[in-house]
Design an enzyme around this catalytic site. Structure first.
Site, short mmCIF file in Angstrom:
data_model
loop_
_atom_site.label_atom_id
_atom_site.label_comp_id
_atom_site.label_asym_id
_atom_site.label_seq_id
_atom_site.Cartn_x
_atom_site.Cartn_y
_atom_site.Cartn_z
N CYS A 197 67.89 -26.50 -2.86
CA CYS A 197 68.08 -26.29 -4.30
C CYS A 197 68.76 -24.95 -4.56
CB CYS A 197 66.75 -26.42 -5.05
SG CYS A 197 67.01 -26.57 -6.84
N HIS A 199 65.10 -31.96 -3.13
CA HIS A 199 63.89 -31.24 -2.72
C HIS A 199 63.12 -31.98 -1.62
CE1 HIS A 199 63.79 -27.93 -5.66
NE2 HIS A 199 64.43 -28.77 -6.46
N GLU A 211 61.15 -30.75 0.35
CA GLU A 211 59.78 -30.17 0.47
C GLU A 211 58.81 -30.86 -0.48
OE1 GLU A 211 61.96 -28.98 -1.48
OE2 GLU A 211 61.05 -27.92 -3.19
#
Ligand code: MN
Length: 245
Positions: A111, A214, A216
């Site tokens: 990001c 993303h 994560e």
């Protein structure tokens, strides 16, 4: 517990000015752990003796999400919709990135990470997609954040295609900025349905990859997010092996 050696991955901290605290979203650390890495959250500092001492012991650098990059980095005035910058992070990450590139240390940018990478290497950003590049695709999703909300096309033969396969990939999306002019040295790996750069890498390096989505937040449920972390940690291992330590 079994004794295992794992590559140390330096993780750039998140910053909360309101609380006067540094923090971390757990997915960055868990994603690296699950992929076989040993994540190490950095302090927020511009002291290069501190940063250098830590980075010397690390085999990879993770550029996390967070603040909007200061538009001054790419020669622009901030528009009103641009978020307040964290200049200390900008400078710290720029220094770390330069050191990492010097030694061909693996770098993963997520990001803000891909945005910082692009701005630091001479590219520019859209400061605010809704006002500067309105389109039909929503890039700021509502929870749950592991849910894919738009497609990206992974370029045939690209670096990312080697990790996830080429063609359509469904990704989550939580960003109001994005790459505008691509930096020299970066190559596009994936583009969203509305034509935004959603992944890019440096061809001159073993593993320097930025993704706009993303992983994560989705690695628990998404195989391709796991593949990104796994390839990054593998690259860190390879780097350790190549240094013979
Ligand atoms: Mn997106």
């Amino acid at each position: 517990m079994m004794k295992e050696d794992r590559p140390l991955i330096a993780v750039v901290p998140l910053v909360d000015e309101k609380r006067g605290s540094f923090w971390m979203a757990p997915g960055y650390l868990l994603g690296l752990e699950q992929a076989g890495g040993a994540p190490l959250v950095l302090p927020l500092t511009e002291d290069t003796a501190v940063l250098g001492s830590i980075l010397d012991r690390c085999a990879g650098l993770l550029l996390t999400g967070g603040h909007d990059v200061d538009p001054a980095l790419y020669g622009q005035e901030a528009i009103p919709a641009c978020g307040a910058p964290c200049r200390e992070r900008d400078r710290m990450e720029g220094w770390l990135l330069d050191r990492a590139l010097e030694r061909d240390l693996p770098v993963l940018g997520i990001c803000r990470g891909i945005q910082l990478l692009n701005a630091h290497l001479g590219g520019t950003l859209y400061q605010d997609l809704p006002s500067q590049r309105p389109g039909p695709v929503c890039h700021v999703q509502k929870p749950p954040y592991d849910r894919p909300v738009h497609a990206v096309t992974v370029e045939e033969g690209s670096f990312l295609a080697g990790l996830t396969g080429a063609g359509e990939l469904r990704v989550n999306s939580y960003h109001h900025q994005a790459v505008d002019v691509l930096a020299p040295g970066l190559a596009v790996d994936a583009v969203s349905e509305d034509g935004l750069v959603e992944a890019a890498h440096m061809a001159a390096h073993s593993f320097v990859l930025g993704v706009q989505w993303h992983p994560e937040l989705s690695f628990q449920t998404d195989q391709t997010a796991q593949s990104v972390f796994a390839a990054f940690v593998q690259a860190a291992w390879n780097w350790v092996q190549s240094k013979g330590r």
